[in-house]
Design an enzyme around this catalytic site. Structure first.
Site, PDB file in Angstrom:
ATOM      1  N   TYR A 115       0.859  -1.188   0.000  1.00 23.51           N
ATOM      2  CA  TYR A 115       0.000   0.000   0.000  1.00 23.51           C
ATOM      3  C   TYR A 115       0.893   1.235   0.000  1.00 23.51           C
ATOM      4  CZ  TYR A 115      -4.242   2.669   0.586  1.00 23.51           C
ATOM      5  OH  TYR A 115      -5.264   3.551   0.379  1.00 23.51           O
ATOM      6  N   LYS A 144      -6.020  -1.640  -0.483  1.00 23.87           N
ATOM      7  CA  LYS A 144      -6.816  -1.412   0.726  1.00 23.87           C
ATOM      8  C   LYS A 144      -7.366  -2.732   1.252  1.00 23.87           C
ATOM      9  CE  LYS A 144      -7.970   2.530   2.754  1.00 23.87           C
ATOM     10  NZ  LYS A 144      -7.129   3.729   2.826  1.00 23.87           N
TER      11      LYS A 144
END
Length: 547
Positions: free
Chosen positions: A92, A165
């Protein structure tokens, strides 16, 4: 199971690679399709980690991990579970930004995402159904990629945000990866670089807006709820003109969450509550300056506003605690070009004898004497030594959160804030920061990372079959996260470390589920919140597969 050997080996939710037992290989028609040695998942993880470490750059490491993710979800998450702190910034933020910028060149696999096109609204239901492929979807992360990570509009490339996510959701909270669905709403792009790129994979036109845009959103939400009625719908990185409108429309109708508006606000509020646990002060006594009045900044302000109202203040009383500063300076009710979110936090010029001079941050700090200062401006170095010393001269424990990321956009460095305030500042940053040694004390710096909040929050909502997410449940989650602070330790962080994310995500999920049940907002009868969370938790270990 009626799948062929090839279908099993190419299904990341089923594939075990060399870990298929001899019995499974015989039963599933895999005999002879794999090397003869049967490995354990730990042996596979050791092998994979060695390959990961051999990659020369963090982007190459991310590409390796994404290929593993495409091949074998269980092994990927088993490995991430062992190296969560090391992997988080790679799968991420911040390395995902490099992946987004090079998405067209790097594209190999859609990674079980759904690509909704604004040009084909009639295909929305089929798109979601095809991408789900019969799976029991409980969590959807959707983005239109107009406001990616402070990078702006990246069109269909932004699907990597939704995928990343969901990786964090699973790694942190234990949401079954077969029950999640990343969605890209391709509304076009205003990024000329993408429009000029012959390799660009999205709709090659400017972003649609207005009625056409909102009609697609409505059709998407309707189809999503019809197909996946037990799901949580998480909105991610929508542009600031649309994000609040969409959230306001749906937040009282379905279980939904906007991470940029609510998630950032929740983590910051939790950090403030953690800081106040250290300083032994009340949130009702704080003056809050928000520097950067975009989606994130105003989302933070709204979350703190809700908390002040939960503490007993009226809305008007609570708003008197806020000062919003943007490129124009302090925002007044007659400032031109205000967004709806900004209008809620403006001041009146009559409150200040020098209102016309309040056009920069330093002037506002001198006039207001804030006790809390939050930076989401993406303006590097704007929390200067003189500004910080001015703030610290009027409050014993200044709470200072320079949250802009990546590092090059941060308003200040943690070590400078500690030094300039003689160790009195309570600091959280938007990116990981090393401990600061100052006058014999080790100051641990909390990271205002949304990943501290959304996995546990989302898991608790899903496990409790929540109808909606309301202010009371949001507040309960913030207090739970802020309450983890060790107030007895000098230099303690205002937020817990990412290294313990699996532990406190479980606790957060239990608190959230209990809040939902206490308010009778659960769709299904649930007697025990902790048990509901435990029953739903997925562990990255292989399960027996048979015909």
């Amino acid at each position: 199971m009626t799948k062929t050997a090839s279908e099993i080996l190419n299904n990341p939710f089923l594939n075990k690679g060399t870990a298929f037992t001899k019995e499974e290989r015989q039963a599933l028609g895999l005999t002879g399709t794999l090397p003869s040695k049967v490995q354990t998942i730990d042996e596979q993880a050791t092998q994979a980690y060695a390959q990961f470490k051999s990659k020369p750059s963090r982007l190459e490491q991310r590409i390796f991990l994404m290929n593993l993710f495409n091949e074998n979800r269980t092994l990927f998450f088993h490995l991430m579970d062992e190296h969560v702190v090391e992997f988080m910034p790679i799968v991420y933020d911040p390395v995902v930004a490099d992946s987004i910028e090079q998405y067209n060149e790097l594209f190999l696999d859609p990674q079980n995402a759904a690509f909704v096109s604004v040009d084909a609204p009639e295909d929305i239901e089929a798109t979601l159904k095809n991408a789900a492929d019969g799976r029991d979807i409980r969590l959807v992360v959707v983005t239109d990629a107009e406001g990616i990570l402070g990078m702006g509009d990246w069109g269909v490339n932004g699907v990597d945000i939704a995928i990343g996510k969901l990786m964090v959701y699973t790694a942190a909270a234990g949401i079954d990866p077969s029950q999640v669905l990343p969605v890209s709403i391709d509304a076009g792009t205003n990024n000329q670089k993408l429009l000029d790129d012959p390799l660009y994979l999205g709709n090659r036109h400017k972003c649609v807006s207005g009625e056409q845009y909102y009609d697609v959103i409505d059709k998407f939400v309707a189809a999503e709820q019809q197909l996946f009625p037990d799901s949580l719908l998480h909105f991610e990185d929508f542009g600031r003109d649309n994000a609040q409108v969409i959230l306001d429309k749906y937040k009282d109708q379905i279980a939904t969450f906007n991470d940029d508006i609510q998630g950032t606000g929740m983590v910051v509020l939790a950090g403030i509550l953690g800081a106040l646990n250290i300083s032994k002060e009340s949130i009702k006594d704080q003056k809050i300056l928000s520097f950067g009045a975009g989606t994130a900044g105003m989302g933070i302000a709204n979350q703190i506003l809700d908390e002040l109202m939960q503490a007993g203040l009226t809305e008007e009383e609570a708003k008197q605690h806020f000062y919003a500063v943007d490129k124009q300076g302090l925002l007044f009710d007659d400032t031109e070009g205000l967004t709806p979110a900004q209008k809620a936090f403006t001041r009146k010029r009559s409150e200040f004898s020098n209102a016309d001079e309040l056009t920069n941050l330093e002037a506002v700090v001198k006039a207001v004497h804030p006790t809390v200062m939050i930076g989401t401006s993406t303006q590097p170095g704007t929390f200067t030594e003189s500004i910080i010393k001015e703030m610290a001269a009027h409050t014993e424990r200044p709470i200072i959160f320079p949250l802009s990321n990546p590092t090059k956009l941060a308003e200040a460095k943690a070590e400078d804030l500690i030094k300039w305030t003689d160790g009195r500042a309570l600091v959280a940053t938007g990116i990981p920061a090393d401990d600061v040694e100052y006058k014999g004390v080790t100051y641990q710096i909390g990271q205002g990372n949304n990943a501290l909040m959304y996995p546990g929050l989302g898991f608790g909502l899903i496990a409790s079959t929540a109808k909606v997410l309301n202010a009371e449940t949001l507040s309960a989650a913030c207090h739970a996260l802020g309450g983890i602070v060790d107030t007895s330790k000098p230099g303690a962080a205002v937020l817990p470390p990412v290294a313990k994310i699996t532990e406190f995500s479980q606790k957060l999920a239990e608190v959230v589920a209990q809040s939902v049940i206490d308010q009778k907002l659960n769709k299904e009868p649930i007697a025990d919140a902790k048990q509901a969370v435990a029953d739903m938790k997925w562990v990255p270990e292989y399960r027996a597969i048979s015909k």
